[in-house]
Design a protein around this motif. Structure first.
Motif, short mmCIF file in Angstrom:
data_model
loop_
_atom_site.label_atom_id
_atom_site.label_comp_id
_atom_site.label_asym_id
_atom_site.label_seq_id
_atom_site.Cartn_x
_atom_site.Cartn_y
_atom_site.Cartn_z
N HIS A 1 42.12 55.96 2.38
CA HIS A 1 40.70 56.30 2.55
C HIS A 1 39.86 55.68 1.45
O HIS A 1 38.75 55.20 1.69
N HIS B 1 45.16 59.32 1.00
CA HIS B 1 43.95 59.30 0.16
C HIS B 1 43.66 57.89 -0.36
O HIS B 1 42.51 57.46 -0.41
N PHE C 1 34.35 58.57 8.55
CA PHE C 1 34.97 57.33 9.03
C PHE C 1 35.03 57.25 10.56
O PHE C 1 36.10 57.22 11.15
N TRP D 1 38.82 68.36 6.78
CA TRP D 1 38.43 66.96 6.65
C TRP D 1 38.79 66.25 7.93
O TRP D 1 39.97 66.19 8.30
N LYS E 1 39.27 52.09 2.17
CA LYS E 1 38.26 51.96 3.25
C LYS E 1 36.85 52.20 2.72
O LYS E 1 35.90 51.52 3.12
N LEU E 2 36.73 53.18 1.84
CA LEU E 2 35.41 53.46 1.25
C LEU E 2 34.91 52.26 0.46
O LEU E 2 33.75 51.89 0.53
#
Lengths: 350, 56
Positions: free
Chosen positions: B46, B43, A138, A113, B49-50
């Motif tokens: 992330h 996680h 990202f 990842w 952010k998503l």
């Protein structure tokens, strides 16, 4: 600078955090099972399997094998990584890492990842039974994904997730028998060259939202849907690709797709057209391609706003479409050595 | 697949992963728990952010 031998009894994350390890040091992993997550907190460490059986095993309890968060220039080499809930190797922030020759198997999310990072090399890793094998995410840019194998993954083999994931290279990779695309590339100025994408369920190549990407010399065969699904991209160069025997169209160009160049591709024996250009495609130039025996037609253009020159547009001869037995994909798998992992056997240390 | 669908799918996957991991934290040996928690934090970062990408 030091070479430090590590055994499964060591807590590698704690060791790295300690004064015993400095940037640039080499950690040699002895054979054995490491039930741990390795959090790398120093730059330029080289973490290398000493033999062939240094195995990080998350036992379906731990989330991630290696965590490279906000560090630079770390190498992870020849390590086997299995049974993690999330990722085999997670890179976020930082960059310039070298992820080489690892075997990653049984990861419920992503093998490697690559998140919000740049300038990484992902080379000669073998990844199977994950969700995605390698995912760039990202705003990951300038990464090199080269000569990896992805097989039996639930979703894509190799993916750049969104338009922000740009200037990446995917070269010489093999994706066989994955549930999504072999190669799904979004973003600007990505390069896809000499990849082999066979028997992937959704398709071989998906190029989507972005511009100026280049796909040359890829082999796309036996997909469970379209061979190449190209959509909403400007100025794509698509040249010398071999697209054959896919379940639907060889190449579909759709969405607002402008100024692409399709040059010297060989597209044959697909069970729909060789190339279909959708209603919103404009000013694409399709020239010097060989379109041979695609059913029912080779070229289908729904916009009439694209240009054609010098293509060979050859219908099927009677009984030309080959009838192949159902073991075709298995044959590919075995020929490429992924079934028994023999591909890199001769490069391993004894 | 459009970007929104992709992001929603990732969010769903990450949320499930985070929930599962939190539920089984007691199975993680004590000495490994700080690393598991560190990964969990990444996680969650992330995930947020998503959601930001999706405009939630």
């Amino acid at each position: 600078m030091a070479v430090i031998t590590v055994s499964p009894a060591d807590d590698i994350s704690a060791l790295i955090a300690s004064d015993s390890v400095s940037p640039g040091d080499v950690l040699l992993l002895e054979d054995g099972e490491y039930f741990q997550t390795v959090v790398v907190t120093k730059d330029y460490l080289r973490i290398v399997a000493k033999g062939t059986k240094a195995v990080l095993n998350g036992r379906s309890i731990l989330l991630t094998g290696f965590v490279l968060n906000g560090v630079t220039g770390v190498e992870v080499n020849d390590v086997s990584i299995m049974n993690y809930l999330s990722t085999g190797i997670s890179i976020s922030g930082g960059g310039g890492h070298r992820i080489v020759g690892n075997k990653i198997n049984g990861i419920q999310s992503t093998g490697i990842w690559v998140v919000a990072t740049r300038d990484n090399l992902v080379w000669r890793n073998e990844i199977c039974n994950t969700f995605d094998a390698v995912q760039l995410f990202f705003t990951s840019v300038n990464n090199r994904v080269i000569e990896n194998i992805a097989t039996l993954c639930a979703d894509d083999g190799f993916e750049s997730f969104s338009q922000n994931d740009s200037h990446n290279v995917f070269a010489g990779n093999v994706a066989i028998n994955n549930g999504g695309f072999g190669l799904e590339v979004w973003g600007d100025n990505n390069l896809m060259v000499n990849n082999v994408l066979v028997c992937n369920r959704l398709g071989g190549i998906n190029v989507s939202n972005g511009s100026n990407s280049v796909a040359i010399g890829n082999v796309v065969k036996d997909s469970g849907s379209r061979g190449c699904f190209l959509t909403t991209h400007a100025n794509l160069f698509f040249g010398e690709n071999q697209v054959e025997a896919n379940l639907r169209e060889g190449i579909v160009v759709s969405g607002t797709f402008t100024n692409g160049i399709f040059h010297r591709n060989t597209v044959r024996h697909n069970t729909d057209s060789a190339i279909t250009l959708g209603a919103n495609t404009r000013s694409n130039f399709v020239f010097d391609n060989v379109f041979k025996c695609n059913i029912p037609v080779n070229i289908r253009d729904l916009s009439d706003a694209n240009n054609y020159f010098g293509n060979i547009d050859e219908p099927c001869k009677p009984n030309e479409l080959p009838f192949e037995d159902c073991g075709g994909c298995l044959k590919d798998l075995k020929e490429r050595g992924t079934a028994d992992g023999s591909r890199y056997q001769n490069q391993k240390r004894n | 697949m459009d970007l929104g669908t992709k992001i929603r799918r990732e969010i769903e996957r990450l949320e499930r992963l985070i929930a599962d991991s939190e539920a089984m934290m007691d199975q993680v040996p004590n000495h490994l728990r700080p690393y598991q928690e560190k990964v969990l934090e990444l996680h969650k970062d992330h995930l947020s952010k998503l959601k930001l990408m999706l405009g939630e």
